[in-house]
Design an enzyme around this catalytic site. Structure first.
Site, PDB file in Angstrom:
ATOM      1  N   HIS A  44      29.768  63.836  -1.744  1.00  0.00           N
ATOM      2  CA  HIS A  44      29.748  64.246  -3.146  1.00  0.00           C
ATOM      3  C   HIS A  44      28.391  63.879  -3.725  1.00  0.00           C
ATOM      4  O   HIS A  44      27.524  63.352  -3.002  1.00  0.00           O
ATOM      5  CB  HIS A  44      30.915  63.601  -3.912  1.00  0.00           C
ATOM      6  CG  HIS A  44      31.007  62.110  -3.728  1.00  0.00           C
ATOM      7  ND1 HIS A  44      30.031  61.246  -4.167  1.00  0.00           N
ATOM      8  CD2 HIS A  44      31.933  61.329  -3.122  1.00  0.00           C
ATOM      9  CE1 HIS A  44      30.372  60.008  -3.873  1.00  0.00           C
ATOM     10  NE2 HIS A  44      31.522  60.026  -3.216  1.00  0.00           N
ATOM     11  N   GLU A  45      28.237  64.096  -5.028  1.00  0.00           N
ATOM     12  CA  GLU A  45      26.927  63.859  -5.653  1.00  0.00           C
ATOM     13  C   GLU A  45      26.438  62.419  -5.505  1.00  0.00           C
ATOM     14  O   GLU A  45      25.245  62.167  -5.495  1.00  0.00           O
ATOM     15  CB  GLU A  45      26.985  64.212  -7.153  1.00  0.00           C
ATOM     16  CG  GLU A  45      27.158  65.684  -7.445  1.00  0.00           C
ATOM     17  CD  GLU A  45      25.949  66.518  -7.043  1.00  0.00           C
ATOM     18  OE1 GLU A  45      24.827  65.985  -7.022  1.00  0.00           O
ATOM     19  OE2 GLU A  45      26.150  67.703  -6.722  1.00  0.00           O
ATOM     20  N   HIS A  47      26.822  60.462  -2.807  1.00  0.00           N
ATOM     21  CA  HIS A  47      26.157  60.420  -1.499  1.00  0.00           C
ATOM     22  C   HIS A  47      24.830  61.177  -1.553  1.00  0.00           C
ATOM     23  O   HIS A  47      23.818  60.725  -1.004  1.00  0.00           O
ATOM     24  CB  HIS A  47      27.024  61.095  -0.436  1.00  0.00           C
ATOM     25  CG  HIS A  47      28.354  60.454  -0.197  1.00  0.00           C
ATOM     26  ND1 HIS A  47      29.535  61.088  -0.458  1.00  0.00           N
ATOM     27  CD2 HIS A  47      28.689  59.235   0.310  1.00  0.00           C
ATOM     28  CE1 HIS A  47      30.553  60.305  -0.130  1.00  0.00           C
ATOM     29  NE2 HIS A  47      30.061  59.166   0.326  1.00  0.00           N
ATOM     30  N   GLN A  71      37.480  49.592   9.300  1.00  0.00           N
ATOM     31  CA  GLN A  71      37.466  49.052   7.944  1.00  0.00           C
ATOM     32  C   GLN A  71      38.651  49.503   7.104  1.00  0.00           C
ATOM     33  O   GLN A  71      38.729  49.186   5.918  1.00  0.00           O
ATOM     34  CB  GLN A  71      36.148  49.395   7.252  1.00  0.00           C
ATOM     35  CG  GLN A  71      35.985  50.844   6.846  1.00  0.00           C
ATOM     36  CD  GLN A  71      34.571  51.115   6.359  1.00  0.00           C
ATOM     37  OE1 GLN A  71      33.623  51.073   7.127  1.00  0.00           O
ATOM     38  NE2 GLN A  71      34.421  51.352   5.069  1.00  0.00           N
ATOM     39  N   VAL A 187      26.978  57.364  -9.410  1.00  0.00           N
ATOM     40  CA  VAL A 187      27.009  58.715  -9.984  1.00  0.00           C
ATOM     41  C   VAL A 187      28.437  58.978 -10.448  1.00  0.00           C
ATOM     42  O   VAL A 187      29.403  58.684  -9.727  1.00  0.00           O
ATOM     43  CB  VAL A 187      26.559  59.767  -8.946  1.00  0.00           C
ATOM     44  CG1 VAL A 187      26.654  61.176  -9.527  1.00  0.00           C
ATOM     45  CG2 VAL A 187      25.136  59.472  -8.492  1.00  0.00           C
TER      46      VAL A 187
HETATM   47  P1  AMP Z   1      31.393  56.051   1.574  1.00  0.00           P
HETATM   48  O1  AMP Z   1      31.263  57.394   2.210  1.00  0.00           O
HETATM   49  O2  AMP Z   1      32.422  55.990   0.498  1.00  0.00           O
HETATM   50  O3  AMP Z   1      31.466  54.922   2.580  1.00  0.00           O
HETATM   51  O4  AMP Z   1      30.024  55.810   0.802  1.00  0.00           O
HETATM   52  C1  AMP Z   1      28.783  55.892   1.457  1.00  0.00           C
HETATM   53  C2  AMP Z   1      27.723  55.355   0.540  1.00  0.00           C
HETATM   54  O5  AMP Z   1      27.698  56.145  -0.664  1.00  0.00           O
HETATM   55  C3  AMP Z   1      27.980  53.907   0.113  1.00  0.00           C
HETATM   56  O6  AMP Z   1      26.750  53.199   0.100  1.00  0.00           O
HETATM   57  C4  AMP Z   1      28.554  54.062  -1.267  1.00  0.00           C
HETATM   58  O7  AMP Z   1      28.324  52.950  -2.096  1.00  0.00           O
HETATM   59  C5  AMP Z   1      27.787  55.274  -1.781  1.00  0.00           C
HETATM   60  N1  AMP Z   1      28.517  55.913  -2.869  1.00  0.00           N
HETATM   61  C6  AMP Z   1      29.832  56.270  -2.867  1.00  0.00           C
HETATM   62  N2  AMP Z   1      30.179  56.762  -4.072  1.00  0.00           N
HETATM   63  C7  AMP Z   1      29.052  56.717  -4.850  1.00  0.00           C
HETATM   64  C8  AMP Z   1      28.772  57.075  -6.204  1.00  0.00           C
HETATM   65  N3  AMP Z   1      29.683  57.593  -7.013  1.00  0.00           N
HETATM   66  N4  AMP Z   1      27.515  56.877  -6.659  1.00  0.00           N
HETATM   67  C9  AMP Z   1      26.565  56.339  -5.846  1.00  0.00           C
HETATM   68  N5  AMP Z   1      26.769  55.980  -4.556  1.00  0.00           N
HETATM   69  C10 AMP Z   1      27.997  56.165  -4.074  1.00  0.00           C
END
Ligand code: AMP
Length: 307
Positions: A44-45, A47, A71, A187
Site C-alpha cells: 500500500h502507500e 510501503h 512472526q 502514511v
Molecule cells: P509489513 O509489510 O506490514 O511488514 O510492513 C513493511 C514495512 O512497511 C515496515 O517497515 C512497516 O513499518 C512499513 N509500513 C507499514 N505500514 C506503513 C504505513 N502506513 N506507513 C509507513 N510505513 C508503513
C-alpha cells in the site's frame, strides 16, 4: 542467470538467495549504494513511501516480499494475511524498485535451520506482552537474515511499527551490523486510519470502528497541545476515545521512544502506542508526543482556579 541486471531496466524478481547475491554483486563491486525495503507484501502507500525514499537515496533498491511464518503468533492471522504477488510486483516496480526478492519459506528456513536472534527486554513490552516472545523473535531473526542476504547500505522501516524500529535499531547496534536505518513517517488514509495490509480484512462496519485508533491518538495529542503533561490524563483522553467508539484497546501506553519504559509524565518526546482488536483484525498505531513548551497564561490561571 543469463541477464546481467543494469538497474535502469525493468524490475527483476528473484526467489533464491544465490540469485539475489548474483544480481547485486555488480552493483556492490561498483560501489553503488544498496537500499533494502523489507515487506510482507499486500503493498500500500505506506510501503510505497519506503520504496520511494529508498529510490531517492540509493542507487539500487531491493524490495523483499516474504510473509514470515515465524512472526505470526496466530495461525489464523497467517492464513488470512493478504497475498497479492502479481499486483505487488507491479506496484514495487512503479515505485522504483530494481529487484524484488520473493523467497519461499523453505528458502528462508531450509531444513536444519536452528538459529534465532532475540533482543531482550524491549521485546517483552507492548506488542511483545500481547503477542508473546515468538513474534519479535520471528521479526528479529528474519530481519537479520534479510540484512545478511542483501547486505544493504540502508534499510527502510516505517514509524507505523514503532516498537519494531526500536528493536531493530538495538539489534543492529548490538550485532555491529554495517547498515544504516531510515525510518519513514506513517502514511494514513484521508480519514486518519494508518495504512496497513490488514485493513483489507476489515468489514465496512469494522473499518468505521478502526477509526478509534487515530481518534485516541488525536485526543491525547490535543490534550498534550493544551499543556497537559500527566500520563494518566493523556491516557485517559485516549481511553475515552476508544470507549466512545465501543472499542476495548489491547493497550494504550505512553513510553520512552528508546527504552519503551512507561513515562509517568510528558516531559520530553514520548511515544503514545495503541493497539486494538477490531473484530478479527488486530491493528496498531502510534504518535510521537511533545510536551507543550509553555502553557498559556489562561491555562495557568485555569489550573490555579481549579486547584
Ligand atoms: P509489513 O509489510 O506490514 O511488514 O510492513 C513493511 C514495512 O512497511 C515496515 O517497515 C512497516 O513499518 C512499513 N509500513 C507499514 N505500514 C506503513 C504505513 N502506513 N506507513 C509507513 N510505513 C508503513
Amino acid at each position: 542467470m543469463s541477464r546481467q541486471p543494469t538497474f535502469d531496466d525493468r524490475m527483476e524478481t528473484v526467489r533464491a538467495v544465490t540469485e539475489l547475491r548474483a544480481a547485486l554483486s555488480p552493483a556492490r563491486r561498483e560501489g553503488l549504494t544498496i537500499g533494502l525495503v523489507p515487506t510482507m507484501g499486500a503493498l500500500h502507500e505506506g510501503h510505497l513511501s519506503l520504496i520511494g525514499r529508498a529510490r531517492e537515496q540509493c542507487d539500487v533498491v531491493v524490495v523483499t516480499l516474504f510473509v514470515n511464518p515465524a512472526q505470526f503468533n496466530e495461525r489464523s492471522d497467517l492464513e488470512r494475511y493478504p497475498r497479492r504477488q502479481q499486483r505487488d510486483a507491479e506496484l514495487a516496480a512503479a515505485a522504483g524498485a530494481d529487484l524484488l526478492f520473493a523467497p519461499s519459506a523453505e528458502e528462508v528456513y531450509p531444513p536444519g535451520f536452528a538459529t534465532s536472534v532475540e533482543v531482550l527486554g524491549l521485546t517483552d513490552r507492548l506488542e511483545g506482552a500481547v503477542r508473546g516472545a515468538e513474534h519479535f523473535r520471528g521479526v528479529t531473526t528474519v530481519v537479520t537474515k534479510l540484512l545478511g542476504m542483501a547486505q544493504p547500505d540502508v534499510a527502510y522501516f516505517g514509524q507505523k511499527d514503532a516498537q519494531q524500529v526500536v528493536i531493530i535499531r538495538r539489534l543492529i547496534t548490538d550485532l555491529n551490523l554495517p547498515v544504516r536505518v531510515e525510518v519513514c513517517p506513517t502514511v494514513r488514509e484521508p480519514d486518519g486510519l494508518a495504512m496497513s495490509s490488514r485493513n483489507a480484512l476489515l468489514s465496512p462496519a469494522a473499518r468505521a470502528r478502526a477509526l478509534a485508533l487515530p481518534a485516541a491518538l488525536a485526543a491525547a495529542r490535543a490534550r498534550a497541545a493544551a499543556g497537559e503533561r500527566s500520563a494518566d490524563a493523556l491516557l485517559e483522553a485516549a481511553h475515552e476515545a476508544f470507549s466512545a467508539a465501543g472499542v476495548e484497546p489491547d493497550y494504550v501506553a505512553l513510553v520512552d521512544p528508546v527504552t519503551l519504559e512507561p513515562c509517568p509524565a510528558l516531559v520530553r518526546e514520548s511515544l503514545l502506542a495503541v493497539a486494538a482488536r477490531i473484530g478479527e483484525v488486530r491493528l496498531i498505531d502510534n504518535a510521537v508526543l511533545q510536551p507543550c513548551e509553555q502553557s498559556s497564561p489562561a491555562r495557568a490561571f485555569e489550573r490555579e482556579a481549579i486547584a
